[in-house]
Design a protein around this motif. Structure first.
Motif, PDB file in Angstrom:
ATOM      1  N   ASN A  23     -64.403 -10.888  -3.824  1.00 49.53           N
ATOM      2  CA  ASN A  23     -65.255 -11.238  -4.960  1.00 49.53           C
ATOM      3  C   ASN A  23     -66.490 -10.355  -5.091  1.00 49.53           C
ATOM      4  O   ASN A  23     -66.799  -9.868  -6.188  1.00 49.53           O
ATOM      5  CB  ASN A  23     -65.689 -12.705  -4.854  1.00 49.53           C
ATOM      6  CG  ASN A  23     -64.549 -13.674  -5.098  1.00 49.53           C
ATOM      7  OD1 ASN A  23     -63.419 -13.275  -5.354  1.00 49.53           O
ATOM      8  ND2 ASN A  23     -64.841 -14.947  -4.999  1.00 49.53           N
ATOM      9  N   VAL A  24     -67.211 -10.156  -4.012  1.00 50.26           N
ATOM     10  CA  VAL A  24     -68.484  -9.441  -4.114  1.00 50.26           C
ATOM     11  C   VAL A  24     -68.289  -7.959  -4.457  1.00 50.26           C
ATOM     12  O   VAL A  24     -68.936  -7.446  -5.380  1.00 50.26           O
ATOM     13  CB  VAL A  24     -69.325  -9.634  -2.838  1.00 50.26           C
ATOM     14  CG1 VAL A  24     -70.599  -8.799  -2.902  1.00 50.26           C
ATOM     15  CG2 VAL A  24     -69.672 -11.112  -2.664  1.00 50.26           C
ATOM     16  N   PRO A  25     -67.404  -7.212  -3.766  1.00 50.70           N
ATOM     17  CA  PRO A  25     -67.197  -5.823  -4.175  1.00 50.70           C
ATOM     18  C   PRO A  25     -66.662  -5.689  -5.601  1.00 50.70           C
ATOM     19  O   PRO A  25     -67.031  -4.754  -6.320  1.00 50.70           O
ATOM     20  CB  PRO A  25     -66.175  -5.300  -3.147  1.00 50.70           C
ATOM     21  CG  PRO A  25     -66.371  -6.166  -1.953  1.00 50.70           C
ATOM     22  CD  PRO A  25     -66.689  -7.529  -2.511  1.00 50.70           C
ATOM     23  N   SER A  26     -65.813  -6.623  -6.026  1.00 56.49           N
ATOM     24  CA  SER A  26     -65.293  -6.558  -7.389  1.00 56.49           C
ATOM     25  C   SER A  26     -66.418  -6.681  -8.402  1.00 56.49           C
ATOM     26  O   SER A  26     -66.474  -5.941  -9.395  1.00 56.49           O
ATOM     27  CB  SER A  26     -64.258  -7.669  -7.621  1.00 56.49           C
ATOM     28  OG  SER A  26     -63.126  -7.478  -6.802  1.00 56.49           O
ATOM     29  N   THR A  27     -67.329  -7.623  -8.157  1.00 55.67           N
ATOM     30  CA  THR A  27     -68.452  -7.784  -9.086  1.00 55.67           C
ATOM     31  C   THR A  27     -69.372  -6.574  -9.042  1.00 55.67           C
ATOM     32  O   THR A  27     -69.847  -6.107 -10.088  1.00 55.67           O
ATOM     33  CB  THR A  27     -69.218  -9.073  -8.754  1.00 55.67           C
ATOM     34  OG1 THR A  27     -68.335 -10.189  -8.905  1.00 55.67           O
ATOM     35  CG2 THR A  27     -70.414  -9.256  -9.673  1.00 55.67           C
ATOM     36  N   HIS A  28     -69.627  -6.054  -7.856  1.00 56.94           N
ATOM     37  CA  HIS A  28     -70.419  -4.819  -7.780  1.00 56.94           C
ATOM     38  C   HIS A  28     -69.769  -3.721  -8.607  1.00 56.94           C
ATOM     39  O   HIS A  28     -70.437  -2.989  -9.345  1.00 56.94           O
ATOM     40  CB  HIS A  28     -70.569  -4.341  -6.336  1.00 56.94           C
ATOM     41  CG  HIS A  28     -71.076  -2.935  -6.249  1.00 56.94           C
ATOM     42  ND1 HIS A  28     -70.229  -1.836  -6.186  1.00 56.94           N
ATOM     43  CD2 HIS A  28     -72.335  -2.436  -6.286  1.00 56.94           C
ATOM     44  CE1 HIS A  28     -70.951  -0.735  -6.167  1.00 56.94           C
ATOM     45  NE2 HIS A  28     -72.230  -1.061  -6.217  1.00 56.94           N
ATOM     46  N   ASN A  29     -68.456  -3.577  -8.494  1.00 53.08           N
ATOM     47  CA  ASN A  29     -67.771  -2.514  -9.224  1.00 53.08           C
ATOM     48  C   ASN A  29     -67.872  -2.705 -10.733  1.00 53.08           C
ATOM     49  O   ASN A  29     -68.030  -1.733 -11.477  1.00 53.08           O
ATOM     50  CB  ASN A  29     -66.303  -2.450  -8.798  1.00 53.08           C
ATOM     51  CG  ASN A  29     -66.134  -1.929  -7.384  1.00 53.08           C
ATOM     52  OD1 ASN A  29     -67.058  -1.354  -6.805  1.00 53.08           O
ATOM     53  ND2 ASN A  29     -64.962  -2.126  -6.809  1.00 53.08           N
ATOM     54  N   VAL A  30     -67.801  -3.952 -11.195  1.00 59.18           N
ATOM     55  CA  VAL A  30     -67.953  -4.212 -12.632  1.00 59.18           C
ATOM     56  C   VAL A  30     -69.365  -3.849 -13.085  1.00 59.18           C
ATOM     57  O   VAL A  30     -69.545  -3.166 -14.106  1.00 59.18           O
ATOM     58  CB  VAL A  30     -67.634  -5.679 -12.956  1.00 59.18           C
ATOM     59  CG1 VAL A  30     -68.028  -6.027 -14.392  1.00 59.18           C
ATOM     60  CG2 VAL A  30     -66.149  -5.970 -12.741  1.00 59.18           C
ATOM     61  N   PHE A  31     -70.374  -4.284 -12.339  1.00 59.68           N
ATOM     62  CA  PHE A  31     -71.752  -3.958 -12.712  1.00 59.68           C
ATOM     63  C   PHE A  31     -71.975  -2.439 -12.697  1.00 59.68           C
ATOM     64  O   PHE A  31     -72.591  -1.879 -13.608  1.00 59.68           O
ATOM     65  CB  PHE A  31     -72.739  -4.607 -11.735  1.00 59.68           C
ATOM     66  CG  PHE A  31     -72.831  -6.110 -11.823  1.00 59.68           C
ATOM     67  CD1 PHE A  31     -72.231  -6.823 -12.847  1.00 59.68           C
ATOM     68  CD2 PHE A  31     -73.538  -6.813 -10.851  1.00 59.68           C
ATOM     69  CE1 PHE A  31     -72.327  -8.205 -12.917  1.00 59.68           C
ATOM     70  CE2 PHE A  31     -73.644  -8.191 -10.915  1.00 59.68           C
ATOM     71  CZ  PHE A  31     -73.039  -8.897 -11.941  1.00 59.68           C
ATOM     72  N   SER A  32     -71.480  -1.788 -11.649  1.00 61.80           N
ATOM     73  CA  SER A  32     -71.691  -0.346 -11.506  1.00 61.80           C
ATOM     74  C   SER A  32     -70.958   0.432 -12.589  1.00 61.80           C
ATOM     75  O   SER A  32     -71.516   1.348 -13.202  1.00 61.80           O
ATOM     76  CB  SER A  32     -71.232   0.104 -10.120  1.00 61.80           C
ATOM     77  OG  SER A  32     -71.426   1.497  -9.937  1.00 61.80           O
ATOM     78  N   ALA A  33     -69.704   0.068 -12.845  1.00 59.48           N
ATOM     79  CA  ALA A  33     -68.923   0.769 -13.868  1.00 59.48           C
ATOM     80  C   ALA A  33     -69.521   0.549 -15.250  1.00 59.48           C
ATOM     81  O   ALA A  33     -69.533   1.465 -16.091  1.00 59.48           O
ATOM     82  CB  ALA A  33     -67.472   0.296 -13.835  1.00 59.48           C
TER      83      ALA A  33
END
Length: 286
Positions: free
Chosen positions: A93-103
């Motif tokens: 969950n946490v890396p996925s959300t980071h990736n969405v925010f970053s992308a």
């Protein structure tokens, strides 16, 4: 027409969000690992959100399928504690959300709405809340690794918003999401209120959850904001003040509550988002 990527658009809340946004005239792209239901009014692309490269492509355009995205609604996640091991839940969950925010930042998308969780309020309330109705004013109190991940996501959002003051990152703290078929069981809660004590007898109809997403997308807010999203009424027929007095006698009422009014306050969502939920289990349960 605005193009919106909805991650997790094949899930319970995601299906309602995709349908609602399409009905409101949005061009919707469902990004998920699971296939969508038949007839869903959205383009579907299978994406592993744990891979930043895939997420970046999904938010900038994929080949000749679509090009450019105006906003992102991030709902994809392991949706509750206990479904996977704690480590696996956090690692997904946490890396996925980071990736969405970053992308989104890389793509110049400044309109981001994502699913936080009611669990950051301290669920399952084995430690009583400081007051009721609970609201967004007290510091998050995660009591599980799943909830800890949501708290980390909210903290990440604060800093992504700080890095770009023109961006909007709205975390919707959804209560327990329900569809119409779920309401048949609601009358039985009256026999044992402890079955639903864990979230102060609250819920949210998936259709109203979708409305909250629309209101957040269309708001003129900037920066990071978190909102509780719950139904205005509880799952019970017993008045909410009576339930609080019986099961949480030491928890003070911050303001009066009327009848079966929710003990998860949606006052902020009403005030800042214009959120006006319209669906109740009482219209569907036999």
């Amino acid at each position: 027409m605005s193009r919106v990527v909805v991650t997790g658009g094949s899930g319970k809340l995601g299906r309602a969000v995709v349908t609602h946004l399409a009905e409101q005239g949005y061009d919707v792209v469902n990004v998920d690992t699971a296939p969508p239901p038949a007839g869903q009014p959205a383009l579907f692309t299978q994406v592993d959100l744990r891979d930043l490269g895939q997420v970046t492509e999904a938010l900038t355009g994929i080949d000749d399928r679509y090009d450019g995205v105006d906003a992102v609604v991030h709902l994809a996640a392991i949706p509750a504690p206990g479904l996977r091991t704690s480590g696996a839940t956090f690692a997904n969950n946490v890396p996925s959300t980071h990736n969405v925010f970053s992308a989104a930042r890389r793509a110049g998308i400044r309109n981001v709405v994502w699913a936080s969780s009611e669990t950051v309020l301290g669920l399952p309330f084995e430690t009583p809340p400081p007051y009721a109705p609970v609201d967004e004013e007290y510091a998050v109190r995660p009591e599980s690794t799943y909830s800890l991940g949501k708290a980390v996501e909210e903290e990440m959002a604060r800093h992504f918003a700080r890095w770009d003051p023109t961006a909007k990152l709205v975390g919707l703290r959804f209560s327990n999401v329900m569809e119409v078929d779920d309401y048949a069981d609601f009358p039985s809660f009256e026999q044992d209120p402890r079955r639903r004590i864990w979230n102060l007898w609250s819920y949210i109809d998936a259709r109203d959850g979708a409305l909250a997403v629309q209101r957040a997308l269309e708001s003129d807010l900037t920066g990071f904001e978190a909102f509780i999203v719950a139904s205005p009424d509880s799952v019970m027929s017993t008045p909410s003040a009576d339930l609080l007095a019986r099961y949480f006698p030491d928890v003070p009422l911050k303001r009066p509550v009327s009848g079966t009014e929710t003990l998860l306050s949606i006052d902020k969502a009403r005030r800042l988002l214009g959120f006006d939920p319209a669906h109740t289990w009482r219209n569907h349960a036999g």
